[in-house]
Design an enzyme around this catalytic site. Structure first.
Site: not given
Length: 334
Positions: A124, A173, A206, A230, A234
Site C-alpha cells: 500500500y 505468506k 490462506d 486489511d 473485514d
C-alpha cells in the site's frame, strides 16, 4: 481537561458523531472538543479534502475521533485515511471483533479477537506503480522493513500484556513471498522471543482465513502485514455481524485516531437510522488509550445491555429505533 479533535465527516458521519457525543458526555470523561473538517464537508467549505488546520489540530491534541469520510472517486484524489496514516506515522491499525447479542451474525457468541495490522508498509505504499505502454503488464513495489515489522509485532505483544490476552498469532505468506513476508516472519520470531509469558503461533494467511471462519474462538490477537490485515480485519467484522459493529484505532508514537471503519453511507444520510455502535466502540478504544479504562468498560457494558434488551435498535439490527433513540437507550444505562 484533555482536548481531543473531532472530525464529524460527511454522509452519516455527523449523525453518528452527535449520537456518540451524547453517550460520551453522559460518562463525564473530562474532555474538551475541537472540531475540524475533512472529506466532502471540508472540500465544500475549504476547497480541499484535508485542510492544514485539521492536521494542525490533530498534531496539537494528539488524539482524534473521526466519523466516516468520503474520498471522491477519480480526479486524482488520494485516500484521506491513507494520507492521515502517512502524515502522522500511525503504524498500528487495531481492529477488535467481538460477538454481540441480538445481531445478525453467524457467531453470536465465541468471538473475541483483535487484529493488529501494520499500517504504513507493504503493497500500500504507492511506490513503483507502472503499467506498460501496451497496457499488458502492471507492476508495483511492496516494501517491508525490519523496523516496521519489529514495532508492529512488539505493539501486538504489548497489547496482549495490557489486556490480559494469552496468545498472538503471526499471519504471513513467507512460504511464497520469501523476501517481504519472510522478513516479517523472521522479525516476528525475534520479538516473540522476548515475551515468554505469551503464546505465539504462526499461520499462513490462506489457512488463517479458513481457521477464522471455522473456529474463530481459537484466536486472541492476530498480527500481520498491511494487505493481509486489511482483508482479515473485514473478514473478522463479518464474523460478528458486519462493519456496523467494527471500530478501529490508528495509533502512532505521537498521535492516535479512533473511528468507525464503515463508510459514509450516503444512501441513508439524513434519515436518522444509522447505527452509531461502531463509532461508540471506537470511543471505547479512545478511552482506553486516554487511560480511562473504567469508562471504556462501562460504555461497552451499556452497549451490550441495550442490544440484549433490544431497546431502540436501529433497522440494521432488526429494530425500529433511530440513531438518537438508540444512543439515548445506551446512555440511559450508564
Amino acid at each position: 481537561m484533555t482536548t481531543i479533535t473531532l472530525i464529524p465527516g460527511d454522509g452519516i458521519g455527523p449523525e453518528i458523531m452527535d449520537a456518540a457525543l451524547l453517550v460520551l458526555d453522559t460518562l463525564k470523561p473530562g474532555l474538551d472538543y475541537e472540531y475540524a473538517d475533512a472529506g466532502l464537508a471540508a472540500l465544500e467549505k475549504h476547497g480541499e479534502l484535508l485542510p492544514q488546520s485539521t492536521l494542525e489540530s490533530i498534531a496539537r491534541n494528539k488524539v482524534a475521533l473521526k466519523s466516516p469520510l468520503t474520498t471522491p472517486v477519480g480526479g486524482g484524489f488520494t485516500s484521506i485515511n491513507v494520507t492521515l496514516r502517512k502524515h502522522f506515522d500511525l503504524y498500528a491499525n487495531v481492529r477488535p471483533a467481538k460477538s454481540f447479542p441480538n445481531t445478525r451474525s453467524r457467531f453470536p457468541t465465541g468471538v473475541d479477537l483483535i487484529t493488529v495490522r501494520e499500517n504504513t508498509e507493504g503493497v500500500y505504499i504507492g511506490e513503483g506503480q507502472e503499467v506498460s505502454d501496451d497496457g499488458e503488464t502492471a507492476v508495483l513495489t511492496s516494501k517491508v522493513t525490519h523496523k516496521g515489522s519489529e514495532r508492529i509485532v512488539r505493539y501486538a505483544f504489548e497489547l496482549a500484556r495490557q489486556t490480559g490476552r494469552k496468545k498472538v498469532t503471526v499471519v504471513h505468506k513467507a512460504n511464497i513471498l520469501k523476501s517481504t513476508s519472510g522478513l516479517f516472519l523472521k522479525t516476528a520470531r525475534e520479538v516473540a522471543g522476548r515475551y515468554a509469558d505469551i503464546e505465539c503461533n504462526e499461520l499462513i494467511v490462506d489457512n488463517a482465513c479458513m481457521q477464522l471462519v471455522m473456529r474463530p474462538e481459537q484466536f486472541d490477537i492476530i498480527v500481520t502485514t498491511n494487505l493481509f490485515g486489511d482483508i482479515l480485519s473485514d473478514l473478522c467484522a463479518g464474523l460478528v455481524g458486519g462493519l456496523g459493529l467494527a471500530p478501529g484505532a490508528n495509533i502512532g508514537e505521537h498521535a492516535a485516531i479512533f473511528e468507525a471503519v464503515h463508510g459514509s453511507a450516503p444512501d441513508i444520510a439524513g434519515k436518522g437510522i444509522a447505527n452509531p455502535c461502531a463509532l461508540l466502540l471506537g470511543v471505547g478504544q479512545m478511552l482506553d488509550h486516554l487511560g480511562k479504562p473504567e469508562l471504556a468498560t462501562a460504555l461497552r457494558a451499556a452497549i451490550v445491555s441495550t442490544l440484549e434488551a433490544k431497546d431502540a435498535l436501529t433497522p440494521d439490527l432488526g429494530g425500529s429505533g433511530t440513531t438518537q433513540t438508540f444512543a439515548k437507550a445506551i446512555a440511559s444505562r450508564l
